[in-house]
Design an enzyme around this catalytic site. Structure first.
Site, PDB file in Angstrom:
ATOM      1  NE  ARG A  94      -5.398  -8.512   0.289  1.00 34.05           N
ATOM      2  CZ  ARG A  94      -4.237  -7.873   0.201  1.00 34.05           C
ATOM      3  NH1 ARG A  94      -3.753  -7.231   1.249  1.00 34.05           N
ATOM      4  NH2 ARG A  94      -3.554  -7.881  -0.933  1.00 34.05           N
TER       5      ARG A  94
ATOM      6  CB  CYS B 267       1.937 -10.049   3.278  1.00 37.08           C
ATOM      7  SG  CYS B 267       3.305  -8.917   2.893  1.00 37.08           S
TER       8      CYS B 267
END
Length: 278
Positions: A179, A237
């Site tokens: 990611r 995050c």
């Protein structure tokens, strides 16, 4: 004092408020909802804490603030009092196992809003069960607590400062490496990372059982990522949950760090903010 507590230590601790913070990401279902898991069995005396409603505010117009925005002091205080939390009693938070991300979110918020004694059960419920300790299906209706939420107990980043920290300090990206690189993005509308951020997946903070590595191990890990004395550190995050786990791991290592609560899901709401891949 370590922010962690072992199952044996918790079993011998009297008078603590214990919060079960098991949770699953709705858009990535991987098992039963947290409340269902709680009802199937939990640490005796624990009260269920819902990450989506007790530890999160509503997103702003256009998604500003990210998927799990910082709750107001009033809303958080009301939720914690309803769950029986008082400022004079130790609070222990736990989730299933894995990287204790949801429990870390509860830990960070309680610390941010000024609770003086919050601990995370190292290894979560899996560690508790593995040591032969009992579970219960009895649901508690706790006496209301008297916790007073006073913001400012932990360092906090907004989007502007997160971007600056990626250039003049160390900004850790707690998501999975793919990611970070922008190869996949299962949740947010834009793939990639904040330019200058360093990939630091939270899974590397724990051993195969889900318990945190020793402080020296974690300190060495973060040192190799550029988190050294004199350098300001922060973490983000997708939406400020697993990054709380990163901040917790840094705390275990004796390293203070700030949290960008809005994280990537907030960053990408403004198309003028730069995005990096690779």
């Amino acid at each position: 004092m370590s922010p962690l507590i072992t199952p044996a230590e918790l079993a011998g601790l009297a008078g603590a408020s214990v919060l079960d913070v098991r949770w699953k990401l709705v858009v990535l279902p991987t098992g039963p909802a947290g409340i269902d898991s709680y009802r199937e069995g939990h640490i005796p005396g624990a009260v269920f804490c819902d990450l989506e409603t007790d530890l999160t505010a509503h997103a702003g117009p256009g998604g500003e603030g990210g998927r799990h925005p910082l709750p107001s002091a009033g809303a958080f205080q009301e939720a914690m009092r309803r769950l029986g939390v008082s400022g004079s009693r130790t609070v222990v938070v736990y989730d299933g196992a894995d990287s204790t991300a949801a429990a870390a979110r509860a830990w960070w918020l309680l610390c941010y809003f000024g609770h003086p004694d919050v601990r995370v059960l190292d290894g979560g419920l899996r560690a508790w069960v593995s040591e032969g300790l009992p579970v219960s299906t009895e649901e508690r209706d706790p006496e209301p607590g008297d916790f007073e939420a006073r913001p400012g107990g932990m360092p906090l980043l907004d989007a502007a400062r997160a971007g600056e920290l990626a250039a003049d300090g160390v900004l850790l990206d707690a998501r999975a490496a793919e990611r970070y690189r922008g190869e996949v993005e299962p949740i947010d509308p834009v793939a990639g990372h904040i330019p200058g951020a360093v990939s630091a997946p939270t899974g590397e903070n724990v051993d195969p059982s889900g318990r945190f590595h020793q402080p020296d191990f974690l300190r060495e890990r973060f040192n190799t990522l550029g988190v050294v004395p004199g350098v300001e550190a922060g973490a983000y995050c997708g939406s400020g949950v697993t990054a709380a786990h990163e901040v917790l791991a840094l705390e275990v290592a004796g390293i203070p760090a700030a949290l960008y609560v809005g994280s990537w899901s907030d960053w990408v709401t403004d198309p003028s903010r730069p995005v990096a891949t690779g």
